[in-house]
Design a protein around this motif. Structure first.
Motif, short mmCIF file in Angstrom:
data_model
loop_
_atom_site.label_atom_id
_atom_site.label_comp_id
_atom_site.label_asym_id
_atom_site.label_seq_id
_atom_site.Cartn_x
_atom_site.Cartn_y
_atom_site.Cartn_z
N GLY A 1 27.62 42.09 24.09
CA GLY A 1 28.11 41.20 23.03
C GLY A 1 27.22 41.14 21.82
N CYS A 2 26.05 41.80 21.85
CA CYS A 2 25.16 41.82 20.69
C CYS A 2 25.85 42.53 19.52
CB CYS A 2 23.85 42.51 21.02
SG CYS A 2 22.72 41.54 22.02
N SER A 3 25.76 41.95 18.35
CA SER A 3 26.34 42.61 17.18
C SER A 3 25.50 43.81 16.80
CB SER A 3 26.44 41.63 16.00
OG SER A 3 25.14 41.36 15.49
N LEU A 4 26.07 44.70 16.02
CA LEU A 4 25.34 45.89 15.59
C LEU A 4 24.18 45.50 14.68
CD1 LEU A 4 28.27 48.39 14.94
CD2 LEU A 4 26.92 48.06 17.01
N ALA B 1 16.67 57.34 16.43
CA ALA B 1 17.92 58.03 16.09
C ALA B 1 19.05 57.01 15.94
CB ALA B 1 18.26 59.05 17.18
N LEU B 2 19.11 56.01 16.82
CA LEU B 2 20.13 54.97 16.71
C LEU B 2 19.96 54.19 15.41
CD1 LEU B 2 20.17 53.66 20.39
CD2 LEU B 2 22.11 54.70 19.20
N LEU B 3 18.72 53.87 15.07
CA LEU B 3 18.46 53.13 13.83
C LEU B 3 18.91 53.91 12.60
CD1 LEU B 3 14.96 51.46 14.38
CD2 LEU B 3 17.12 50.32 13.87
N LYS B 4 18.74 55.21 12.63
CA LYS B 4 19.16 56.04 11.50
C LYS B 4 20.65 55.86 11.23
CE LYS B 4 19.40 60.86 9.97
NZ LYS B 4 19.11 62.28 10.32
N HIS B 5 21.45 55.82 12.29
CA HIS B 5 22.89 55.66 12.10
C HIS B 5 23.27 54.21 11.87
CE1 HIS B 5 24.50 59.70 13.88
NE2 HIS B 5 23.86 59.83 12.73
N LEU B 6 22.54 53.26 12.45
CA LEU B 6 22.87 51.86 12.25
C LEU B 6 22.68 51.43 10.80
CD1 LEU B 6 21.37 50.26 15.49
CD2 LEU B 6 23.76 50.18 14.77
N ARG B 7 21.81 52.11 10.09
CA ARG B 7 21.59 51.74 8.68
C ARG B 7 22.78 52.10 7.80
NH1 ARG B 7 16.37 54.23 9.87
NH2 ARG B 7 14.85 52.59 10.31
N THR B 8 23.57 53.07 8.22
CA THR B 8 24.68 53.52 7.38
C THR B 8 26.05 53.28 8.03
OG1 THR B 8 24.48 55.76 8.32
CG2 THR B 8 23.29 55.32 6.29
N LEU B 9 26.07 52.78 9.26
CA LEU B 9 27.33 52.58 9.96
C LEU B 9 28.11 51.44 9.29
CD1 LEU B 9 27.71 52.46 13.83
CD2 LEU B 9 29.05 50.99 12.35
N ALA B 10 29.29 51.75 8.78
CA ALA B 10 30.16 50.77 8.12
C ALA B 10 29.38 50.02 7.05
CB ALA B 10 30.77 49.83 9.16
N GLY B 11 29.76 48.77 6.78
CA GLY B 11 29.03 47.91 5.85
C GLY B 11 28.44 46.75 6.61
N SER B 12 27.63 45.95 5.93
CA SER B 12 26.96 44.85 6.62
C SER B 12 27.96 43.85 7.18
CB SER B 12 25.99 44.14 5.65
OG SER B 12 26.67 43.68 4.50
N GLN B 13 29.12 43.66 6.50
CA GLN B 13 30.12 42.71 7.02
C GLN B 13 30.63 43.13 8.39
OE1 GLN B 13 30.05 44.10 3.97
NE2 GLN B 13 31.07 42.86 2.42
N ILE B 14 30.83 44.44 8.59
CA ILE B 14 31.29 44.94 9.88
C ILE B 14 30.16 44.87 10.90
CG2 ILE B 14 32.10 46.99 11.13
CD1 ILE B 14 34.27 45.77 9.45
N ARG B 15 28.96 45.29 10.54
CA ARG B 15 27.84 45.28 11.48
C ARG B 15 27.51 43.86 11.94
NH1 ARG B 15 25.67 49.07 7.70
NH2 ARG B 15 24.25 47.49 6.86
N ASN B 16 27.79 42.88 11.11
CA ASN B 16 27.47 41.50 11.47
C ASN B 16 28.36 40.95 12.57
OD1 ASN B 16 25.36 41.20 9.63
ND2 ASN B 16 26.72 40.54 7.98
N VAL B 17 29.54 41.52 12.74
CA VAL B 17 30.47 40.98 13.75
C VAL B 17 30.82 41.98 14.85
CG1 VAL B 17 31.48 39.34 12.12
CG2 VAL B 17 32.51 41.61 12.36
N ALA B 18 30.79 43.29 14.54
CA ALA B 18 31.14 44.30 15.55
C ALA B 18 30.08 44.33 16.64
CB ALA B 18 31.28 45.67 14.89
N SER B 19 30.50 44.49 17.87
CA SER B 19 29.57 44.43 19.00
C SER B 19 29.23 45.83 19.50
CB SER B 19 30.17 43.61 20.14
OG SER B 19 31.30 44.27 20.68
N LEU B 20 28.08 45.91 20.17
CA LEU B 20 27.67 47.17 20.81
C LEU B 20 28.69 47.58 21.86
CD1 LEU B 20 25.66 49.42 21.53
CD2 LEU B 20 24.47 47.77 23.00
N GLY B 21 29.13 46.62 22.68
CA GLY B 21 30.10 46.93 23.73
C GLY B 21 31.42 47.41 23.18
#
Length: 845
Positions: free
Chosen positions: A327-330, A354-374
């Motif tokens: 349930g952790c957000s991105l 490697a995960l951090l490299k993609h997390l910096r550019t994955l979608a926008g901050s609005q999506i990363r704030n709510v989208a979950s890892l699961g």
């Protein structure tokens, strides 16, 4: 113990400091459309229906979380950490049922022209950061959310916060200039002792030679700006804080017209609900299920949305790796991995980096704030940025159900949804184990997309290699590609061939020849760009080879030769540099009249209203009595005969009033300025995907769109004659009349010129759009077919003429209003008139 649904729960959340509660039956699920009907003021104790809201500053653009026009700030209190979290989110995806206990802040809530404007709104406007203004409220809220957490952000934090917001006309420089006024001191040489900038010094000589001794004008004066005072912001509602601390752990249930929303608050409760409704999706940020329901027509009668379950948000630091709750957000995952990378040795954090490299550019901050890892893992999208990396990192998934717990590997079989390696319907993903990397193990991440941030990748890849200690012999290797087919693909045969070989150019050559045989991309692959994607598959493998070669060289120089100098640029990641711009404008002559605006940096007349959300666009106008809504049904074929149109299922839907087809417009289904054979609504033949075929009228936009999906059109496909410019030339197919500008005798001039340059240029198609979608409001006067037409168009006269033609009235009976347009770029000239005509015909009928 058997699970039974409880009585409907009472919804409770705050909007701009005002309480919304007492809502037991949810008529509208998504926050964005609800806000657009929110009243400007009401008593804080009043029980509000979700159909009574009216806050139109929150714009509706793409509807899928991609443009940021609908950005709002969500605030939540965490009873475990005793902290309040503020974050930006897309209102077009947020379900109000998921907002229980949250405070929502919209652009109207932070300031307006009637009371006071917020410093963010002021600076966006006065720094000339608006043009059409449609994206401005979203820009304001993204920056405001950042400042609530970090009052003096760095440039990196600023650019990350704006990564989910698109602007189509202003250009980002003035927007960034406005945002930079809040930033802490930069590393630019301006912050040095002498206070001068090297760029200024370099430019000054050139400017002095051009302008002489005349002074230069600034675009804005920072000293005039309102100061940012964090003490003047909304406080988090104490009632919500107390409820979060003391409320009993009881599953909440909300009922809608077609959907039941269940929010368990304990892991046991979640497993009970999932056992009862095994086919129901689990929703955290609604970034996958929401767009699927909205754009693909997928319907879920029951939705399960866990809220505040500790086991789903766990972060455990183990001896062999990290365990992170599903349930952790991105955004939270990014923060966790950032801290871990700083604390642990480099050899242990290869996968995390490697995960951090993609997390910096994955979608926008609005999506990363709510989208979950699961959610990211379970959705298993082919273009997922994280799944290839989690797969090569040998991650395992911790599952749970009423029957117990188990673990499965996140491998190629899981990503292919093989039944033996997938979740059972009654199971949920509780957490993910991400192991530490080992010494002599290297992990790399690659992606190529239309732009660096907020865009789906064409091809994405994760690669890992483990060497025999102190050698360049491959002990284990794993390569995954995404974006190639319907699932993430593992190059398993290639990896088996490479195991045991030395890491050298001979190995690379064989790998590049073999990889395209296994990771096969047919010529008809969805999304096209087949050759480009094939080149990316090989290119990523080549880059991985060079990265690993460089790392081996650093660990043991004797293991491999030095890299050729020309390969150096291949190893550099694309960094978005924050360039210090130098803008100089000639100061207005003192003799120039004060009323003369030429050369003066004057703020957009509607700039403040753009930034406060008070600028009214067509879709922001108040609802009229007996207002109906219209949605179009468009062609799904490029060229076909229409065999039949079946509207019976659409007309059965409650709330649907009528369905217009081409035959209803008999005698008025064309216009004199149309190209030959083009109709307002296609009747017998369609000539392109997206051509208007019929229009559904209903008492709400949701019902109109739903009914449009129920209209069945049977086609008989015809061979498309013209697909390219060359085809058009061959068939002598041109838009008439021919439009050209001649001056003098052109033919004679060509006979006497010294040189004639000729040739051809080939340009592919473009993906082009405007922020405000096509929007029309038609209000009949009630006599003589007179109408007010409010339309977002660049050609109001043409819209007026087409409406008059369809209604068979003089043009002076049609009053066409255009207050402002939220972006157009030529896309709102001709077709807006057609849509206005159909809407007017429906209103008249």
């Amino acid at each position: 113990m058997s699970f039974a649904l409880s009585e409907p729960s009472e919804l409770l959340f705050y909007v701009n400091g005002r309480k919304v509660h007492g809502v037991r039956k949810v008529q509208e699920q998504i926050l964005g459309p609800i806000l657009r009907n929110f009243p400007a003021s009401f008593k804080s104790t009043q029980k509000m229906s979700t159909s009574q809201v009216r806050l139109t500053g929150t714009k509706y653009g793409c509807g899928g979380g991609g443009c940021g026009a609908c950005t709002v700030m969500i605030s939540r209190y965490d009873p475990w950490t005793k902290k309040i979290r503020h974050y930006s989110a897309n209102a077009c995806l947020l379900s109000i049922c998921s907002l229980f206990g949250a405070a929502v802040t919209t652009v109207e809530g932070i300031g307006n022209t009637k009371t006071r404007i917020h410093p963010v709104q002021e600076r966006i406007a006065k720094c000339h950061g608006t043009q059409c203004g449609f994206c401005s409220p979203g820009m304001v809220m993204s920056l405001y959310s950042l400042l609530r957490n970090i009052p003096k952000p760095s440039m990196d934090q600023l650019m990350e916060a704006l990564g989910g917001n698109l602007c189509r006309c202003t250009g980002y420089r003035p927007i960034v200039d406005a945002c930079k006024t809040f930033c802490k001191a930069t590393d630019c040489c301006q912050s040095k002792e002498n206070g001068t900038c090297c760029l200024d010094q370099e430019e000054s000589e050139l400017l002095d030679s051009e302008l002489g001794n005349r002074t230069c004008e600034k675009l804005f004066q920072e000293e005039e700006f309102l100061p940012l005072d964090p003490t003047q912001e909304f406080i988090f509602p104490p009632e919500l804080m107390n409820r979060a601390e003391k409320q009993p752990k009881r599953t909440r249930v909300f009922y809608g017209e077609r959907i039941t929303w269940i929010s368990p608050v304990t892991l046991g409760g979640l497993l009970e609900v999932k056992a009862k409704y095994p086919d129901a999706p689990i929703v955290m940020g609604n970034t996958t299920v929401g767009p699927d329901m909205k754009f693909k027509g997928i319907f879920h009668p029951v939705i399960i949305s866990p809220d505040g379950i500790a086991e789903l948000n766990v972060v455990n630091y183990l001896d062999n790796g990290l365990t992170i709750g599903a349930g952790c957000s991105l955004a939270q995952l990014k923060d966790i991995l950032t801290d871990v990378v700083l604390d642990l040795p480099v050899e242990k954090t290869q996968t995390y980096q490697a995960l951090l490299k993609h997390l910096r550019t994955l979608a926008g901050s609005q999506i990363r704030n709510v989208a979950s890892l699961g959610g990211n893992i379970i959705s298993r999208h082919s273009t997922s940025d994280l799944n290839p990396l989690l797969a090569v990192g040998n991650c395992t998934l911790n599952l749970a159900s009423k029957d117990g717990k188990r673990q499965i590997p996140l491998n190629d079989q899981f990503l292919m949804r093989a039944q033996s390696s997938d979740l059972k319907p009654e199971e949920i993903l509780v957490s993910v184990n991400i192991p530490y990397s080992k010494k002599w193990e290297f992990v790399s991440a690659f992606r190529q997309a239309p732009r660096q941030q907020n865009a789906l990748a064409f091809v994405v890849s994760g690669m890992r290699v483990l060497f025999e200690e102190d050698t360049n012999i491959i002990k284990d290797i794993s390569i995954f590609y995404g974006g190639i087919g319907s699932t993430t693909v593992c190059a398993k045969k290639l990896c088996q061939k490479l195991t045991g070989r030395a890491w050298n150019e001979e190995m690379l050559g064989g790998a590049c020849r073999s990889v395209l045989d296994e990771v096969f991309l047919p010529a008809s692959a969805p999304g096209g760009m087949v050759e480009y994607k094939r080149s990316l598959i090989v290119s990523f493998l080549f880059k991985f080879y060079l990265e690993v070669l460089q790392n081996l060289k650093m660990m043991n120089p004797s293991l491999c030769p030095c890299l050729p100098a020309e390969y150096g640029s291949v190893l550099e990641d694309f960094h978005c540099k924050h360039y210090e711009t130098v803008l100089r404008y000639q100061k207005v002559d003192t003799k120039q009249f004060p009323q003369d605006p030429i050369g003066r940096p004057i703020m957009h007349q509607s700039g403040i209203k753009h930034a406060t959300g008070e600028a009214i666009y067509c879709d922001d106008m108040p609802a009229h009595d007996q207002e109906l809504f219209l949605a179009f049904v468009t062609s799904s074929r490029p060229h076909a005969k229409i065999v039949s149109i079946d509207t019976s299922e659409a007309l059965k839907l409650p709330g649907v009033i009528d369905v217009l087809i081409g035959k209803d417009l008999q005698g008025v289904n064309s216009f004199c300025e149309f190209p030959e054979n083009e109709e307002i609504l296609a009747t017998d033949e369609v000539f392109g995907v997206g051509q208007l075929v019929c229009a559904v009228i209903a008492d709400s936009d949701v019902k109109a769109k739903r009914a449009a999906g129920l209209v069945k059109i049977e086609y008989s496909d015809l061979k498309p004659l013209i697909l390219t410019i060359e085809d058009a030339i061959q068939h002598n197919s041109f838009f008439e009349p021919e439009r050209k500008i001649d001056y003098g005798d052109v033919d004679e001039a060509f006979k006497t010129v010294d040189q004639i340059l000729e040739g051809e240029i080939h340009i592919g198609g473009q993906e082009h759009f405007y922020m405000e979608t096509q929007s029309v409001l038609v209000v009949p006067y009630g006599e003589d077919k007179e109408m007010d037409v409010y339309v977002s168009t660049q050609h109001s006269k043409l819209a007026q003429d087409i409406v008059a033609s369809v209604l068979k009235v003089p043009s002076n009976k049609i009053m066409c209003h255009v207050k402002r347009v939220g972006g157009a770029f030529g896309g709102k000239t001709f077709k807006t008139g057609i849509m206005a005509a159909i809407t007017a015909f429906a209103a008249n009928k």
